[in-house]
Design a protein around this motif. Structure first.
Motif, short mmCIF file in Angstrom:
data_model
loop_
_atom_site.label_atom_id
_atom_site.label_comp_id
_atom_site.label_asym_id
_atom_site.label_seq_id
_atom_site.Cartn_x
_atom_site.Cartn_y
_atom_site.Cartn_z
N ILE A 183 -4.21 -2.66 -11.60
CA ILE A 183 -4.64 -1.37 -10.44
C ILE A 183 -3.92 -0.94 -9.29
O ILE A 183 -3.67 -0.29 -8.61
N LEU A 184 -4.11 -2.60 -8.58
CA LEU A 184 -3.58 -2.18 -7.06
C LEU A 184 -2.31 -1.94 -6.79
O LEU A 184 -1.40 -0.83 -6.46
N MET A 223 -3.93 -10.78 -1.10
CA MET A 223 -5.13 -12.36 -1.37
C MET A 223 -5.12 -12.75 -3.32
O MET A 223 -5.19 -13.43 -3.14
N VAL A 224 -5.40 -11.53 -3.69
CA VAL A 224 -4.93 -11.64 -5.17
C VAL A 224 -4.41 -12.80 -5.62
O VAL A 224 -4.56 -13.52 -7.04
N ALA A 225 -2.50 -12.43 -5.07
CA ALA A 225 -2.17 -13.68 -5.18
C ALA A 225 -1.75 -15.05 -5.26
O ALA A 225 -1.80 -16.01 -5.65
N ILE A 226 -3.34 -14.96 -3.78
CA ILE A 226 -3.35 -16.43 -3.67
C ILE A 226 -4.38 -16.84 -5.01
O ILE A 226 -4.30 -17.90 -5.26
N TRP A 277 -0.80 1.78 -5.41
CA TRP A 277 0.24 2.37 -4.31
C TRP A 277 1.13 2.46 -5.11
O TRP A 277 1.49 3.83 -4.24
N LEU A 278 1.37 2.98 -6.65
CA LEU A 278 2.18 3.82 -6.90
C LEU A 278 1.17 4.93 -6.78
O LEU A 278 2.71 6.50 -7.66
N GLY A 279 0.51 4.87 -7.24
CA GLY A 279 0.06 6.49 -7.22
C GLY A 279 0.13 7.60 -8.99
O GLY A 279 0.17 7.83 -9.12
N SER A 280 0.81 5.93 -9.62
CA SER A 280 0.39 6.38 -11.49
C SER A 280 -0.55 6.16 -12.05
O SER A 280 -1.61 4.65 -11.87
#
Length: 89
Positions: free
Chosen positions: A49-50, A12-15, A54-57
């Motif tokens: 931030i997403l 959604m953010v990419a759109i 997702w990567l937990g970093s």
């Protein structure tokens, strides 16, 4: 469940980034293009931030904070340039 939600929100953010890019090039005047650029950096912060979620970093959160500070400064400078024609008085 969290990975599915992060994937959906990332799409959604990419759109919204693609739509902002369209507004940046097709904007009728300069303030519309400036708002599109401002919204694009906010959306890019959301994507970073997403990716951090997702990567937990935690490193990605610091990068997002840095981009937020630079984006605020650049938006303020561009607005001052549009209003007065000079950044430094």
């Amino acid at each position: 469940m969290l990975s599915w939600t992060v994937s959906l929100v990332t799409a959604m953010v990419a759109i919204s980034l693609i739509l902002n890019l369209w507004r940046l090039f097709a904007g009728p005047d300069l303030p519309d293009r400036l708002l599109a650029l401002d919204t694009m950096y906010i959306n890019s912060i959301a994507l970073i931030i997403l990716l951090g979620i997702w990567l937990g970093s935690a490193l990605y959160f610091e990068a997002a904070l840095l981009i937020a500070m630079l984006g605020f400064i650049s938006t303020a400078a561009l607005c001052k340039y549009l209003l007065r024609g000079d950044i430094i008085e």
